[in-house]
Design a protein around this motif. Structure first.
Motif, short mmCIF file in Angstrom:
data_model
loop_
_atom_site.label_atom_id
_atom_site.label_comp_id
_atom_site.label_asym_id
_atom_site.label_seq_id
_atom_site.Cartn_x
_atom_site.Cartn_y
_atom_site.Cartn_z
N LEU A 164 51.19 67.70 39.50
CA LEU A 164 50.86 66.28 39.56
C LEU A 164 49.40 66.05 39.18
N GLU A 165 48.52 66.90 39.72
CA GLU A 165 47.10 66.74 39.42
C GLU A 165 46.81 66.98 37.94
N SER A 166 47.49 67.98 37.36
CA SER A 166 47.26 68.28 35.94
C SER A 166 47.81 67.17 35.06
N ALA A 167 48.99 66.65 35.42
CA ALA A 167 49.60 65.60 34.60
C ALA A 167 48.83 64.29 34.66
N GLY A 168 48.22 64.03 35.82
CA GLY A 168 47.55 62.74 35.98
C GLY A 168 46.05 62.80 35.96
N ASN A 169 45.49 63.93 35.57
CA ASN A 169 44.04 64.07 35.56
C ASN A 169 43.47 63.44 34.29
N PRO A 170 42.38 62.61 34.36
CA PRO A 170 41.66 62.25 35.58
C PRO A 170 42.05 60.89 36.15
N TRP A 171 42.99 60.20 35.46
CA TRP A 171 43.28 58.82 35.87
C TRP A 171 43.89 58.74 37.26
N MET A 172 44.65 59.79 37.67
CA MET A 172 45.28 59.74 38.98
C MET A 172 44.25 59.73 40.10
N ARG A 173 43.25 60.61 39.99
CA ARG A 173 42.22 60.64 41.02
C ARG A 173 41.44 59.33 41.03
N ASP A 174 41.15 58.80 39.84
CA ASP A 174 40.42 57.53 39.78
C ASP A 174 41.25 56.41 40.40
N ALA A 175 42.56 56.42 40.14
CA ALA A 175 43.43 55.39 40.72
C ALA A 175 43.44 55.48 42.24
N ILE A 176 43.56 56.71 42.76
CA ILE A 176 43.55 56.90 44.22
C ILE A 176 42.22 56.42 44.80
N PHE A 177 41.13 56.72 44.10
CA PHE A 177 39.81 56.30 44.58
C PHE A 177 39.70 54.78 44.65
N TYR A 178 40.03 54.10 43.56
CA TYR A 178 39.86 52.65 43.53
C TYR A 178 40.81 51.93 44.49
N ILE A 179 42.03 52.43 44.59
CA ILE A 179 42.98 51.81 45.54
C ILE A 179 42.51 52.03 46.97
N SER A 180 42.09 53.26 47.30
CA SER A 180 41.60 53.56 48.65
C SER A 180 40.40 52.69 49.00
N LEU A 181 39.45 52.59 48.08
CA LEU A 181 38.26 51.78 48.32
C LEU A 181 38.63 50.31 48.53
N ALA A 182 39.57 49.80 47.71
CA ALA A 182 40.00 48.40 47.86
C ALA A 182 40.67 48.19 49.22
N LEU A 183 41.48 49.16 49.66
CA LEU A 183 42.14 49.04 50.97
C LEU A 183 41.11 48.96 52.10
N TRP A 184 40.08 49.80 52.03
CA TRP A 184 39.08 49.80 53.10
C TRP A 184 38.23 48.53 53.07
N ILE A 185 37.92 48.04 51.90
CA ILE A 185 37.15 46.79 51.82
C ILE A 185 37.97 45.63 52.38
N PHE A 186 39.25 45.58 52.02
CA PHE A 186 40.13 44.53 52.55
C PHE A 186 40.24 44.64 54.07
N ALA A 187 40.44 45.86 54.57
CA ALA A 187 40.58 46.06 56.02
C ALA A 187 39.31 45.65 56.75
N ALA A 188 38.15 46.03 56.21
CA ALA A 188 36.89 45.68 56.86
C ALA A 188 36.70 44.16 56.90
N ALA A 189 37.02 43.47 55.80
CA ALA A 189 36.87 42.02 55.76
C ALA A 189 37.81 41.33 56.74
N ARG A 190 39.07 41.74 56.74
CA ARG A 190 40.05 41.10 57.64
C ARG A 190 39.74 41.37 59.11
N LEU A 191 39.39 42.61 59.43
CA LEU A 191 39.09 42.95 60.83
C LEU A 191 37.81 42.27 61.30
N ALA A 192 36.85 42.10 60.39
CA ALA A 192 35.64 41.35 60.75
C ALA A 192 35.98 39.89 61.02
N PHE A 193 36.89 39.33 60.22
CA PHE A 193 37.33 37.95 60.44
C PHE A 193 38.04 37.82 61.79
#
Length: 728
Positions: A164-193
């Motif tokens: 999986l890592e070989s087939a999706g390198n490097p876009w897979m890791r970048d996708a996981i990074f950006y999605i994870s970061l977006a999830l945490w930003i959303f969670a922080a904003a909502r929980l702060a609200f």
């Protein structure tokens, strides 16, 4: 004020600290140094993640059904972090596996991705009400199954992760990074609200944790492995778990409730893991030290004999100056080759006394300065020094290729040939692998020129010891078995400690489980007895007095107060009861008492008691007493009218003494004073279905009530008549 300011300042610094470190390392890359400690990483991360998983599951089970959905999901997210990141620890190269494992990367990625999903869903919770659409329990079950499924894939089919890592390198890791970061930003904003609406410490903590873990996502994906910036996400994960656990325990009372089996299970698992890791570390180090000692001894003997054999092949090299001529001589390369022929030596370097290499089996290492100067200096004085290099470390010269095996660098003094007259066989060091003995030996007769064989060497001759070496010879050997042996020792230590501690844990768990059963049973019995005692106490004192007494043991001390006393009895009760059976009388009285109690409780009577058909109640204010008397009068009349009976009521306001009365062993709460007697006399003078109040009560009520025409009554024990008013 100053303490609050300091606490606020510390909180703000803690919130921004992880992000501040990453910003500092980003703009100062020279400060982002490498700190590679894989074995320490294995022990520390294994223990912390296992503990986090166990304690998070305990926390999740302790919160209860009444916990907020976002809080349950946050606790589940920490359990996911502990469960997945545990695989990250186990996959540390060189700890319990001797190769790179894809779980080291995938576990780190999925740790923050999976927990980010749960935190983001937690942010969808409502601040005021529990949303019916949020399936908390199914989500937690799905998260648990996902962790188990990933662990199974990482453990049994790691090739799938590699593909999986070989087939999706490097876009897979970048996708996981950006999605994870977006999830945490959303969670922080909502929980702060949500926190802005609830002002709850837990909600504020979860908002901060979401910010921290968003920062950890950047640290993991955008900073080089083993660098300080990369270590930030490890520290941030631990900090987030500890802070959240503390706040949860402080805010949720049921988390702090003691349950022996539950807490023993969590604590014993954590302690078992800690002791197993400690035992493994000591056992591994002990095995490693013994093996290294044997290897160093064998390699030293082998290096001495290689040095002797080389000097025998270079008979015309008798002084340090002669070493300068070695690179230009045609026989030199052959002499070096014969010296290590059939020997487990991969490189050979001969140094001048000034630390510059005169000749080497690899020509690019000629004229290179020695790195291990301390070992070189001691060899130049006649000692033999052996140094173990970890896998992937360069050889001592600093110019050799990296190795995937442990390396043994042995420095021995190099003597001229005419100073050594005898040679004996020395131990041969195998190149390892294939199950061969790495220290197999044979005995061959020494000669002046053939390569040395492998039996122990005697101490140098007296003439050799007395002379100074003309150089230093360094041998480089690979020991592939050392890393495997170390890993085997670590695994053996872990399994041995885990099994032994596990058996002890099971034995103690049985004992603790039995004790917990007894404690639980006794606790239920005590609660039942306590409930009965509370009921009896409420009967004797009333709920309000009992609550006051529980809050303050001195609340019922005798004290003088201004109170309003209400008396009621049934006119004609004696004659009526003579014509009824005892059961009929008791049945009617119980209904009569219930009607009175409801009115007294509703209006907060300080004290009320019954005596046959008579009832007395004490109130703090006349207005409340009048309202209660009228309501009680109306309710009682519904009970008495079918029996052709009617009640009468007397009310009086004045000073009295209230509190606990009685002997040393028997006490009861009561009110004493002329106010009580006067209220009773007024009640006795009232007609059927009539409420009379005294002059003092009439004055206290003012315009809040309506009264009939006043009249005077003769009160028993009173010299002067009393003026009373019918209460309409």
């Amino acid at each position: 004020m100053f303490k609050k300011f300091v606490a606020y300042l510390i909180t703000c610094v803690a919130i921004i600290a992880p992000a501040a470190w990453l910003i500092f390392f980003y703009f100062n890359p020279q400060a982002d140094a490498t700190y590679s400690i894989p074995i320490a990483h294995f022990y520390i991360v294994t223990f912390t993640t296992f503990s986090a998983a166990v304690l998070s599951i305990l926390l999740l089970s302790s919160l209860g059904a009444e916990a907020k959905p976002r809080h349950l999901l946050a606790a589940a997210a920490f359990a996911v972090i502990g469960g997945i990141f545990f695989s990250h620890a186990l996959a540390t190269p060189g700890a319990i596996i001797d190769h790179a494992h894809p779980a080291i990367s995938w576990s780190a990625w999925l740790t923050l991705f999976g927990s980010g999903v749960l935190f983001a869903i937690a942010g969808l919770d409502s601040a005021r009400s529990r949303p019916n659409w949020l399936p908390v329990r199914p989500l937690i079950v799905i998260a648990f199954l996902a962790v188990v499924g990933y662990s199974a894939v990482a453990g049994f089919t790691p090739a799938l992760l590699t593909q999986l890592e070989s087939a999706g390198n490097p876009w897979m890791r970048d996708a996981i990074f950006y999605i994870s970061l977006a999830l945490w930003i959303f969670a922080a904003a909502r929980l702060a609200f949500i926190w802005w609406q609830t002002r709850s410490r837990i909600d504020a903590t979860l908002a901060v944790v979401a910010m921290w873990l968003g920062t950890a996502t950047v640290s993991m994906h955008r900073f080089a492995v083993w660098h300080y910036g990369w270590w930030v996400y490890h520290v941030t994960l631990l900090m987030a778990f500890l802070v959240a656990s503390f706040i949860f325990a402080a805010e949720y009372e049921q988390v702090r409730q003691f349950r022996l089996v539950r807490y023993y299970l969590a604590l014993s698992l954590v302690v078992t893991a800690f002791l197993a890791l400690v035992a493994s570390a000591f056992f591994t180090q002990f095995s490693y030290n013994n093996l290294v000692s044997e290897i160093e001894s064998a390699s030293s003997a082998l290096a001495e004999n290689v040095s002797h054999h080389l000097s025998q092949n270079l008979t015309d090299v008798t002084a340090p100056e002669d070493l300068e001529q070695l690179p230009g001589r045609s026989v030199t390369r052959g002499a070096f080759a014969r010296a290590i022929e059939e020997m487990p030596i991969v490189h050979l370097i001969l140094y001048r006394p000034n630390g510059i290499s005169a000749y080497a089996t690899e020509l690019e290492w000629i004229d290179v300065r020695v790195v291990d100067t301390a070992a070189f200096d001691r060899a130049l004085k006649g000692e033999v020094m052996a140094i173990i290099r970890e896998p992937s470390a360069a050889v001592a010269s600093g110019h050799g290729p990296a190795s995937s095996f442990h390396l043994i660098l042995t420095y021995v003094p190099f003597y001229p040939s005419d100073k050594v007259t005898t040679v004996v066989a020395t131990p041969r060091l195998s190149k390892g692998g294939g199950g061969n003995d790495p220290y197999a030996s044979d005995a061959e007769a020494p000669t002046a020129t053939p390569a040395p064989t492998a039996t122990p060497a005697p101490a140098p001759a007296a003439s050799q010891v007395a002379r100074k070496p003309i150089g230093v010879l360094m041998t480089v050997q690979e020991v592939p078995s050392l890393q495997l042996t170390t890993i085997d020792a670590r695994i053996t230590g872990l399994l041995t400690a885990a099994v032994s501690m596990g058996l002890l844990f099971i034995a103690l768990f049985i004992v603790v489980g039995r004790a917990d059963g007894i404690i639980t049973l006794r606790t239920k019995e005590l609660r039942a007895v306590s409930a009965r005692l509370k009921t009896y106490s409420e009967w004797l004192l009333g709920k309000e007095l009992l609550e006051r007494l529980l809050e303050d043991p001195n609340a019922l001390s005798l004290i003088r107060k201004e109170r309003t006393v209400v008396f009621m009895d049934i006119r004609g009760f004696t004659r009526w009861s003579e014509a009824r059976t005892p059961e009929e009388v008791v049945s009617m009285l119980n209904r009569y008492y219930n009607a009175i109690e409801q009115a007294m409780t509703k209006h907060g009577a300080i004290k009320f008691k019954f005596a046959a058909d008579e009832a007395m109640a004490v109130f703090s204010e006349a207005v409340i007493a009048a309202r209660a008397a009228k309501e009680m009068f109306d309710d009682v009349d519904k009970v008495l009218s079918p029996q052709d009976l009617g009640a009468r009521v007397g009310v009086h306001t004045g000073p009295l003494v209230e509190g606990l009365l009685g002997s040393m062993d028997v006490k009861f709460y009561d009110v004493i004073g002329d106010t009580v007697n006067t209220a009773k006399r007024i009640e006795s003078a009232a007609a059927r279905r009539e409420i009379l109040v005294s002059e003092a009560t009439r004055h206290a009520l003012g315009t809040t009530a309506k009264f009939g025409e006043p009249h005077q009554i003769a009160a028993k024990g009173k010299e002067d008549p009393l003026t009373v008013y019918p209460l309409n």
